[in-house]
Design a protein around this motif. Structure first.
Motif, PDB file in Angstrom:
ATOM      1  N   LEU A 154       0.835  -1.208   0.000  1.00 47.56           N
ATOM      2  CA  LEU A 154       0.000   0.000   0.000  1.00 47.56           C
ATOM      3  C   LEU A 154       0.865   1.252   0.000  1.00 47.56           C
ATOM      4  O   LEU A 154       0.606   2.205  -0.752  1.00 47.56           O
ATOM      5  N   ILE A 155       1.917   1.256   0.828  1.00 51.24           N
ATOM      6  CA  ILE A 155       2.825   2.406   0.897  1.00 51.24           C
ATOM      7  C   ILE A 155       3.541   2.613  -0.432  1.00 51.24           C
ATOM      8  O   ILE A 155       3.660   3.737  -0.941  1.00 51.24           O
ATOM      9  N   ILE A 156       4.014   1.505  -1.024  1.00 47.71           N
ATOM     10  CA  ILE A 156       4.689   1.595  -2.323  1.00 47.71           C
ATOM     11  C   ILE A 156       3.731   2.123  -3.388  1.00 47.71           C
ATOM     12  O   ILE A 156       4.091   2.978  -4.206  1.00 47.71           O
ATOM     13  N   GLY A 157       2.501   1.622  -3.358  1.00 46.05           N
ATOM     14  CA  GLY A 157       1.500   2.089  -4.317  1.00 46.05           C
ATOM     15  C   GLY A 157       1.202   3.571  -4.177  1.00 46.05           C
ATOM     16  O   GLY A 157       1.122   4.305  -5.167  1.00 46.05           O
ATOM     17  N   ASN A 158       1.065   4.024  -2.933  1.00 43.66           N
ATOM     18  CA  ASN A 158       0.810   5.451  -2.694  1.00 43.66           C
ATOM     19  C   ASN A 158       2.004   6.305  -3.123  1.00 43.66           C
ATOM     20  O   ASN A 158       1.834   7.394  -3.677  1.00 43.66           O
ATOM     21  N   GLY A 159       3.206   5.769  -2.856  1.00 45.21           N
ATOM     22  CA  GLY A 159       4.400   6.495  -3.278  1.00 45.21           C
ATOM     23  C   GLY A 159       4.483   6.614  -4.785  1.00 45.21           C
ATOM     24  O   GLY A 159       4.829   7.672  -5.323  1.00 45.21           O
ATOM     25  N   TYR A 160       4.153   5.528  -5.480  1.00 38.31           N
ATOM     26  CA  TYR A 160       4.162   5.549  -6.948  1.00 38.31           C
ATOM     27  C   TYR A 160       3.119   6.533  -7.480  1.00 38.31           C
ATOM     28  O   TYR A 160       3.380   7.261  -8.437  1.00 38.31           O
ATOM     29  N   ASP A 161       1.954   6.572  -6.848  1.00 43.04           N
ATOM     30  CA  ASP A 161       0.908   7.525  -7.255  1.00 43.04           C
ATOM     31  C   ASP A 161       1.400   8.960  -7.088  1.00 43.04           C
ATOM     32  O   ASP A 161       1.142   9.823  -7.945  1.00 43.04           O
ATOM     33  N   ASN A 162       2.105   9.227  -5.979  1.00 36.20           N
ATOM     34  CA  ASN A 162       2.648  10.568  -5.750  1.00 36.20           C
ATOM     35  C   ASN A 162       3.680  10.937  -6.816  1.00 36.20           C
ATOM     36  O   ASN A 162       3.733  12.080  -7.288  1.00 36.20           O
ATOM     37  N   TYR A 163       4.501   9.964  -7.184  1.00 31.48           N
ATOM     38  CA  TYR A 163       5.505  10.158  -8.246  1.00 31.48           C
ATOM     39  C   TYR A 163       4.829  10.484  -9.575  1.00 31.48           C
ATOM     40  O   TYR A 163       5.217  11.425 -10.276  1.00 31.48           O
TER      41      TYR A 163
ATOM     42  N   ARG B  23      29.369   6.656  -3.024  1.00 27.65           N
ATOM     43  CA  ARG B  23      29.229   5.676  -4.109  1.00 27.65           C
ATOM     44  C   ARG B  23      28.421   6.249  -5.277  1.00 27.65           C
ATOM     45  O   ARG B  23      27.845   5.498  -6.079  1.00 27.65           O
ATOM     46  N   TYR B  24      28.374   7.558  -5.371  1.00 29.22           N
ATOM     47  CA  TYR B  24      27.526   8.232  -6.359  1.00 29.22           C
ATOM     48  C   TYR B  24      27.720   7.710  -7.779  1.00 29.22           C
ATOM     49  O   TYR B  24      26.742   7.448  -8.498  1.00 29.22           O
ATOM     50  N   TYR B  25      28.961   7.570  -8.203  1.00 28.88           N
ATOM     51  CA  TYR B  25      29.225   7.149  -9.583  1.00 28.88           C
ATOM     52  C   TYR B  25      29.124   5.631  -9.761  1.00 28.88           C
ATOM     53  O   TYR B  25      29.386   5.125 -10.862  1.00 28.88           O
ATOM     54  N   GLU B  26      28.713   4.919  -8.739  1.00 25.83           N
ATOM     55  CA  GLU B  26      28.584   3.457  -8.817  1.00 25.83           C
ATOM     56  C   GLU B  26      27.130   2.987  -8.819  1.00 25.83           C
ATOM     57  O   GLU B  26      26.801   1.989  -9.460  1.00 25.83           O
ATOM     58  N   HIS B  27      26.247   3.676  -8.097  1.00 30.67           N
ATOM     59  CA  HIS B  27      24.864   3.209  -7.988  1.00 30.67           C
ATOM     60  C   HIS B  27      24.000   3.720  -9.141  1.00 30.67           C
ATOM     61  O   HIS B  27      24.436   4.537  -9.945  1.00 30.67           O
ATOM     62  N   LYS B  28      22.768   3.212  -9.194  1.00 33.69           N
ATOM     63  CA  LYS B  28      21.830   3.561 -10.261  1.00 33.69           C
ATOM     64  C   LYS B  28      20.669   4.424  -9.751  1.00 33.69           C
ATOM     65  O   LYS B  28      19.588   4.425 -10.325  1.00 33.69           O
ATOM     66  N   GLY B  29      20.916   5.152  -8.694  1.00 37.73           N
ATOM     67  CA  GLY B  29      19.869   6.047  -8.175  1.00 37.73           C
ATOM     68  C   GLY B  29      19.657   5.905  -6.688  1.00 37.73           C
ATOM     69  O   GLY B  29      19.360   6.877  -5.998  1.00 37.73           O
ATOM     70  N   ILE B  30      19.768   4.668  -6.183  1.00 37.77           N
ATOM     71  CA  ILE B  30      19.668   4.443  -4.748  1.00 37.77           C
ATOM     72  C   ILE B  30      20.880   3.626  -4.297  1.00 37.77           C
ATOM     73  O   ILE B  30      21.459   2.880  -5.089  1.00 37.77           O
ATOM     74  N   ASP B  31      21.246   3.792  -3.045  1.00 43.06           N
ATOM     75  CA  ASP B  31      22.375   3.064  -2.460  1.00 43.06           C
ATOM     76  C   ASP B  31      21.810   2.114  -1.404  1.00 43.06           C
ATOM     77  O   ASP B  31      21.465   2.540  -0.300  1.00 43.06           O
ATOM     78  N   LEU B  32      21.706   0.834  -1.753  1.00 41.36           N
ATOM     79  CA  LEU B  32      21.081  -0.134  -0.850  1.00 41.36           C
ATOM     80  C   LEU B  32      21.841  -0.267   0.472  1.00 41.36           C
ATOM     81  O   LEU B  32      21.239  -0.493   1.524  1.00 41.36           O
ATOM     82  N   ILE B  33      23.168  -0.111   0.407  1.00 46.75           N
ATOM     83  CA  ILE B  33      23.966  -0.193   1.634  1.00 46.75           C
ATOM     84  C   ILE B  33      23.616   0.964   2.568  1.00 46.75           C
ATOM     85  O   ILE B  33      23.409   0.775   3.771  1.00 46.75           O
ATOM     86  N   ALA B  34      23.526   2.167   2.006  1.00 50.82           N
ATOM     87  CA  ALA B  34      23.185   3.352   2.809  1.00 50.82           C
ATOM     88  C   ALA B  34      21.764   3.254   3.349  1.00 50.82           C
ATOM     89  O   ALA B  34      21.487   3.638   4.492  1.00 50.82           O
TER      90      ALA B  34
ATOM     91  N   ALA C 299      15.774  14.724  -6.618  1.00 52.42           N
ATOM     92  CA  ALA C 299      14.341  14.454  -6.800  1.00 52.42           C
ATOM     93  C   ALA C 299      13.515  15.178  -5.745  1.00 52.42           C
ATOM     94  O   ALA C 299      12.477  15.785  -6.046  1.00 52.42           O
ATOM     95  N   LYS C 300      13.973  15.119  -4.511  1.00 55.43           N
ATOM     96  CA  LYS C 300      13.276  15.795  -3.410  1.00 55.43           C
ATOM     97  C   LYS C 300      13.304  17.311  -3.604  1.00 55.43           C
ATOM     98  O   LYS C 300      12.286  17.985  -3.412  1.00 55.43           O
TER      99      LYS C 300
ATOM    100  N   ALA D  33       8.182   7.834  -3.468  1.00 52.62           N
ATOM    101  CA  ALA D  33       8.033   8.680  -4.659  1.00 52.62           C
ATOM    102  C   ALA D  33       9.391   9.215  -5.104  1.00 52.62           C
ATOM    103  O   ALA D  33       9.705   9.253  -6.299  1.00 52.62           O
ATOM    104  N   GLU D  34      10.186   9.590  -4.145  1.00 53.72           N
ATOM    105  CA  GLU D  34      11.543  10.100  -4.396  1.00 53.72           C
ATOM    106  C   GLU D  34      12.406   9.026  -5.073  1.00 53.72           C
ATOM    107  O   GLU D  34      13.179   9.329  -5.990  1.00 53.72           O
ATOM    108  N   ILE D  35      12.269   7.786  -4.634  1.00 51.63           N
ATOM    109  CA  ILE D  35      13.040   6.686  -5.222  1.00 51.63           C
ATOM    110  C   ILE D  35      12.638   6.460  -6.680  1.00 51.63           C
ATOM    111  O   ILE D  35      13.498   6.299  -7.555  1.00 51.63           O
ATOM    112  N   PHE D  36      11.330   6.450  -6.950  1.00 50.39           N
ATOM    113  CA  PHE D  36      10.875   6.289  -8.340  1.00 50.39           C
ATOM    114  C   PHE D  36      11.416   7.420  -9.219  1.00 50.39           C
ATOM    115  O   PHE D  36      11.841   7.193 -10.356  1.00 50.39           O
ATOM    116  N   MET D  37      11.414   8.652  -8.687  1.00 48.75           N
ATOM    117  CA  MET D  37      11.918   9.791  -9.460  1.00 48.75           C
ATOM    118  C   MET D  37      13.426   9.670  -9.678  1.00 48.75           C
ATOM    119  O   MET D  37      13.941  10.027 -10.748  1.00 48.75           O
ATOM    120  N   ALA D  38      14.143   9.150  -8.684  1.00 54.62           N
ATOM    121  CA  ALA D  38      15.588   8.955  -8.817  1.00 54.62           C
ATOM    122  C   ALA D  38      15.890   7.962  -9.935  1.00 54.62           C
ATOM    123  O   ALA D  38      16.811   8.153 -10.733  1.00 54.62           O
TER     124      ALA D  38
END
Length: 231
Positions: free
Chosen positions: A21-30, A73-84, A110-111, A126-131
């Motif tokens: 539900l949270i993911i769905g709402n976030g996607y709707d916001n995006y 790790r900016y130049y290594e990730h694809k938008g999000i850093d799972l470790i962080a 994005a934010k 929503a921020e993650i989808f935009m990233a």
């Protein structure tokens, strides 16, 4: 034993339902954000700012400092850093509140351009989808450039060029290494680290940035000592 298993199953099911539900709402916001202002138009708007700075105008020391302290790790990730994100989640659980977000520079952009600073999970999703959309369509250098032109540096300065001229009365290319590293620490919390508001805290933050630069290989201990002596 069966009753325990049923309880565990129900808890897992409810948790998954809430998560979806949270993911769905976030996607709707995006989607709503893009509907109100397509990304291409938003980028055009940013680049038309009167104090917009190209990436090649910004001293390399500043860029190194920002990456070291905000997203090494900016130049290594694809938008999000799972470790962080994992580290931030663990710290949030320990604190029993939302104290750390683990956002990458792309997520922060994005934010900055679409969402509020409000600490809500739906906003974070929503921020993650935009990233992901930013990373899929633009280069790392352009994303970093836009980030520097949409970050708040305190004292009313909305871009790095405004902050440099306002705090140091200089053009970007004239900043010293000392000033670059001081400025790189401000946007994390402008109301706290602005040198005109809390000069001592600004210096402490500058040291934190410098320590990160040493940790990730952007500076040696000797270079850091020499930079501290520039003031």
């Amino acid at each position: 034993m069966k009753s325990v298993k049923k309880v565990i199953f129900v808890v897992i099911l409810v948790s998954l339902s809430i998560g979806l539900l949270i993911i769905g709402n976030g996607y709707d916001n995006y989607q709503e954000a893009l509907k109100n202002m397509p990304l291409e138009k938003k980028i055009e708007e940013i680049e038309k700012k009167p104090n917009y700075a190209k990436l090649n105008e910004v001293p390399q020391t500043y860029l190194n400092a920002v990456i070291a302290v905000e997203d090494h790790r900016y130049y290594e990730h694809k938008g999000i850093d799972l470790i962080a994100i994992g580290r931030a989640l663990w710290n949030d659980i320990k604190a029993m509140k939302f104290v750390e977000g683990g956002s990458t520079i792309t997520q922060q952009l994005a934010k900055n351009i679409y969402f509020t600073q409000e600490k809500k999970l739906t906003r974070k999703i929503a921020e993650i989808f935009m990233a992901f959309k930013l990373e899929a369509n633009y280069s790392k250098d352009k994303i970093l450039e836009w980030y520097l032109n949409t970050s708040y540096f305190g004292d009313g300065y909305q871009t790095i060029k405004e902050a440099c001229e306002g705090y140091f009365k200089k053009e970007l290319k004239e900043m010293t290494d000392y000033e670059c590293i001081l400025l790189a620490g401000i946007s994390n919390a402008p109301s706290v680290y602005s040198p005109t508001v809390n000069p001592e805290l600004a210096k402490k933050r500058q040291k934190q940035v410098m320590d990160k630069m040493i940790e990730y290989g952007y500076l040696t201990e000797k270079e850091a000592r020499e930079i501290r002596e520039q003031q």
